[in-house]
Scaffold this active site. Structure first.
Site, PDB file in Angstrom:
ATOM      1  N   VAL A  31       0.828  -1.220   0.000  1.00 31.24           N
ATOM      2  CA  VAL A  31       0.000   0.000   0.000  1.00 31.24           C
ATOM      3  C   VAL A  31       0.860   1.267   0.000  1.00 31.24           C
ATOM      4  CG1 VAL A  31      -0.254   0.300   2.517  1.00 31.24           C
ATOM      5  CG2 VAL A  31      -2.106   0.995   0.981  1.00 31.24           C
TER       6      VAL A  31
ATOM      7  N   GLY B 197       1.597   3.418  -3.082  1.00 39.55           N
ATOM      8  CA  GLY B 197       0.626   4.378  -3.605  1.00 39.55           C
ATOM      9  C   GLY B 197       0.131   5.380  -2.583  1.00 39.55           C
ATOM     10  N   HIS B 198       0.548   5.253  -1.322  1.00 40.78           N
ATOM     11  CA  HIS B 198       0.019   6.129  -0.263  1.00 40.78           C
ATOM     12  C   HIS B 198       1.138   6.514   0.677  1.00 40.78           C
ATOM     13  CE1 HIS B 198      -2.650   7.598   2.945  1.00 40.78           C
ATOM     14  NE2 HIS B 198      -3.607   7.578   2.051  1.00 40.78           N
ATOM     15  N   PHE B 199       1.984   7.487   0.290  1.00 37.46           N
ATOM     16  CA  PHE B 199       1.985   8.149  -1.016  1.00 37.46           C
ATOM     17  C   PHE B 199       3.352   7.885  -1.627  1.00 37.46           C
ATOM     18  CE2 PHE B 199      -1.039  10.484   1.619  1.00 37.46           C
ATOM     19  CZ  PHE B 199      -2.141  10.566   0.787  1.00 37.46           C
TER      20      PHE B 199
ATOM     21  N   ILE C  80       2.607   6.778   4.326  1.00 38.36           N
ATOM     22  CA  ILE C  80       1.694   7.073   5.432  1.00 38.36           C
ATOM     23  C   ILE C  80       0.622   5.988   5.425  1.00 38.36           C
ATOM     24  CG2 ILE C  80      -0.038   8.692   6.295  1.00 38.36           C
ATOM     25  CD1 ILE C  80       1.621  10.911   4.843  1.00 38.36           C
TER      26      ILE C  80
END
Lengths: 117, 143
Positions: free
Chosen positions: A28, A31-33, A38
């Protein structure tokens, strides 16, 4: 989230709470971020649900969220204390939960008042 | 006077989230206070449970990114850059229908209730096949 890699480890557990550590690596964070990992707020909600499900011994899902405050960010590597207060009422689990870090004496990250089934 | 509805599929131009947690496929601007969005749920979506159904948390992320896309679209119209957005709080969240499975299309309508500084309060309703599944109020804060 387990099917896509483990987001956190349980370091300690008891009837009223968990000591958790966020893993440094998880898909994850690509893509975040990008370049600024985070933990998405909704995944801290998922973490609370998974821990409560683990404690109760069955898979739960949220049926209502009365109030959920994301007070401060959770990042990979953070160690967190999750405190759970739950009771069964007419087949639903009423939950009050808080998630705190250790950066200062308060360090509140999440406060939650929700129903699960 | 409201602008005509405008559909955007280049979502990366509106929000900073990227795969595997980009949870909006199409954003539809209605006016300054209202928008819609769609997400067709792929089998590799991060928020599917072991039975293949999306979690409530996945629908909430879809709503948060729809709100962020609306803020991003308004920024783009104003010639500003896209900023990081975070959920500040979630209230009055009610799950009213079955969570969608892979292959379904999630549709969400978001209305801006208020905006104070960098905090936007929205009211949202998510639906599948025109049946509401979840509604909530959410505050989204920009960095």
């Amino acid at each position: 989230m387990k099917q896509n890699g483990i987001l956190y480890d349980i370091l300690e557990e008891s009837e009223c709470g968990f000591l958790l550590r966020m893993r440094n690596e998880h898909p994850v964070y690509q893509g975040h971020f990008p370049g600024n990992p985070i933990t998405p707020g909704v995944l801290t909600l998922q973490m609370v649900r998974e821990c409560l499900s683990h404690l109760i011994g069955r898979e739960l899902r949220y049926s209502a969220i009365k109030n959920c405050r994301f007070v401060a960010m959770v990042r990979p590597g953070d160690t967190l204390r999750l405190t759970l207060q739950s009771e069964n009422v007419d087949g639903a689990v009423k939950l009050k939960a808080s998630l705190c870090g250790f950066s200062n004496p308060v360090d509140m990250r999440l406060q939650l008042d929700a129903d699960l089934q | 006077m409201s602008s005509p509805a405008c559909k955007v599929t280049d979502i990366a131009s509106l929000i900073p989230q990227r795969s595997p947690i980009q949870m909006v496929d199409r954003y539809i601007f209605e006016d300054e206070l209202n928008c819609q969005s769609e997400l067709t749920i792929n089998e590799d979506n991060l928020f599917l449970d072991e039975l293949g159904y999306m979690s409530v948390e996945g629908v909430l992320e879809h709503i948060a990114q729809t709100s962020a896309a609306h803020i991003g679209y308004l920024h783009r119209l104003a010639g500003k850059t896209i900023s990081l957005g975070y959920i500040g709080d979630i209230k009055r969240c009610a799950v009213t229908g079955q969570m969608p499975a892979a292959g379904a299309t999630l549709r969400t309508r978001v209305s801006v209730v208020s905006q104070v500084g960098n905090v936007t309060l929205v009211s949202a309703e998510a639906a599948v096949n025109d049946s509401p599944i979840l509604s909530c109020r959410m505050k989204v804060a920009e960095d």
